[in-house]
Motif scaffolding. Structure first.
Motif, PDB file in Angstrom:
ATOM      1  N   CYS A  50     -23.056  19.163  36.562  1.00  0.00           N
ATOM      2  CA  CYS A  50     -24.469  18.977  36.817  1.00  0.00           C
ATOM      3  C   CYS A  50     -25.111  20.317  37.116  1.00  0.00           C
ATOM      4  O   CYS A  50     -24.638  21.053  37.966  1.00  0.00           O
ATOM      5  N   CYS A  51     -26.157  20.653  36.378  1.00  0.00           N
ATOM      6  CA  CYS A  51     -26.962  21.816  36.723  1.00  0.00           C
ATOM      7  C   CYS A  51     -28.356  21.307  37.043  1.00  0.00           C
ATOM      8  O   CYS A  51     -29.065  20.826  36.168  1.00  0.00           O
ATOM      9  N   CYS A  52     -28.725  21.376  38.313  1.00  0.00           N
ATOM     10  CA  CYS A  52     -30.031  20.855  38.742  1.00  0.00           C
ATOM     11  C   CYS A  52     -31.155  21.613  38.066  1.00  0.00           C
ATOM     12  O   CYS A  52     -32.253  21.111  37.914  1.00  0.00           O
TER      13      CYS A  52
END
Ligand SMILES: [Zn+2]
Ligand SMILES: [Zn+2]
Length: 341
Positions: A50-52
């Protein structure tokens, strides 16, 4: 492991293929530079990713889908994602006659890859001409001292930034640290490279990279096409394979245990040629026991098609190269004991 499971377990290879960078220690990866101004340490990888900041998230399939512009929930597009995963991980495809469109697409990518590979082969051949002036100390500290190996495998020491075009390098500020370069040669051409670092920030997560945008390959995989091979050592890491090669034995490395199915498939494809070959499986003894588990699985599979396979004992050492560097006498004796005369 089924194919989908292999793909799921190869998230790190897939991320690296697209140019993401593993962390310095534990912690976050660096996301793709094409998606950020400053991608440093954005990408959390805990099972799924996950890359916000840029919104990429999910498992291997979701990542390929996002980066190839394919929806992983659509059945037809999902198949294209799987196909791309096969290409990245270089997994053997079961024979199904491709349709005209697929033939065209695969010809197109083969041609692009072919151009890159020709370019890469040319680069390595130019650079390795300067081998005499190269500082091979690191290889030598790991017991790789046979001068014939440096030449035959075109081993290189140098700043990757000065050697490779930027399109092949992960966009990493300290790419200079990955200065020990081991080309992967297939049918006489360089199809990828293993870049190894050995500075004080090197650790088991970040010590090796492959070139960006090229499929995962075995080191010395050409041995699997031979006939009349008496025996071969199958290793996990490239330095383990180099250790055997250093003494004139035949060896290859699969570079990741998720590749055991591919290895099995290639042996199966040349079952006739390899029917008298003994496969010595020399995978790592890692803390989680993955290497030894994969070794047992591979040995069973090979035996099921009447290929001779045995596991190699490592005593208390974590891998072949460590065994050899710490107890050369015992290591060499243990090899002499098992190989056929
Ligand atoms: Zn997030
Ligand atoms: Zn991102």
């Amino acid at each position: 492991m089924g194919n989908n499971e292999i793909i799921k377990n190869s998230l790190d290879k897939i991320l690296m293929y697209y140019g993401a960078i593993p962390p310095r220690g534990t912690g976050n990866w660096t996301c793709l530079s094409s998606r950020h101004k400053n991608p440093r340490d954005n990408l959390s990888v805990k099972g799924d990713i996950c890359c916000c900041h840029c919104g990429i998230k999910g498992d291997s399939f979701a990542v390929i889908g996002e980066l190839e512009g394919l929806g992983h929930k659509d059945k037809e597009q999902f198949l294209l994602i799987v196909k791309k995963a096969f290409e990245i991980l270089n997994m053997p495809v079961e024979c199904k006659k491709p349709n005209r469109h697929e033939q065209y697409e695969s010809k197109k990518t083969k041609k692009q890859d072919g151009n890159t590979i020709n370019e890469l082969t040319q680069i390595i051949s130019e650079v390795s001409k300067k081998a005499k002036t190269m500082n091979y100390i690191y290889f030598k500290t790991r017991g790789i001292i046979n001068p014939y190996l440096f030449k035959k495998y075109r081993l290189i020491v140098g700043n990757p930034k000065r050697i490779f075009p930027s399109k092949l390098l992960p966009n990493l500020t300290n790419i200079w640290a990955y200065e020990y370069i081991i080309p992967i040669i297939k049918d006489g051409r360089v199809v990828n490279c293993i870049l190894r670092r050995n500075d004080n920030k090197s650790n088991s997560n970040n010590k090796t990279l492959n070139l960006k945008g090229l499929p995962v390959e075995f080191f010395n995989g050409d041995y699997l096409k031979e006939t009349n091979l008496k025996y071969i050592f199958i290793c996990e890491g490239v330095f383990d394979a180099l250790t055997f090669l250093n003494f004139g034995h035949k060896a290859l490395s699969i570079n990741s245990i998720v590749m055991i199915n591919k290895l099995f498939q290639e042996v199966k494809n040349n079952k006739e040629g390899l029917k008298n070959t003994i496969f010595f499986i020399a995978f790592d003894q890692d803390e989680k026991g993955w290497g030894q588990k994969a070794a047992a699985e591979l040995i069973n599979k090979l035996k099921s098609i009447n290929i001779k396979a045995k596991s190699l004992k490592l005593k208390e050492y974590k891998d072949i190269n460590e065994y050899y560097c710490n107890n050369q006498k015992s290591f060499l004796e243990s090899i002499d004991k098992v190989i056929p005369i």
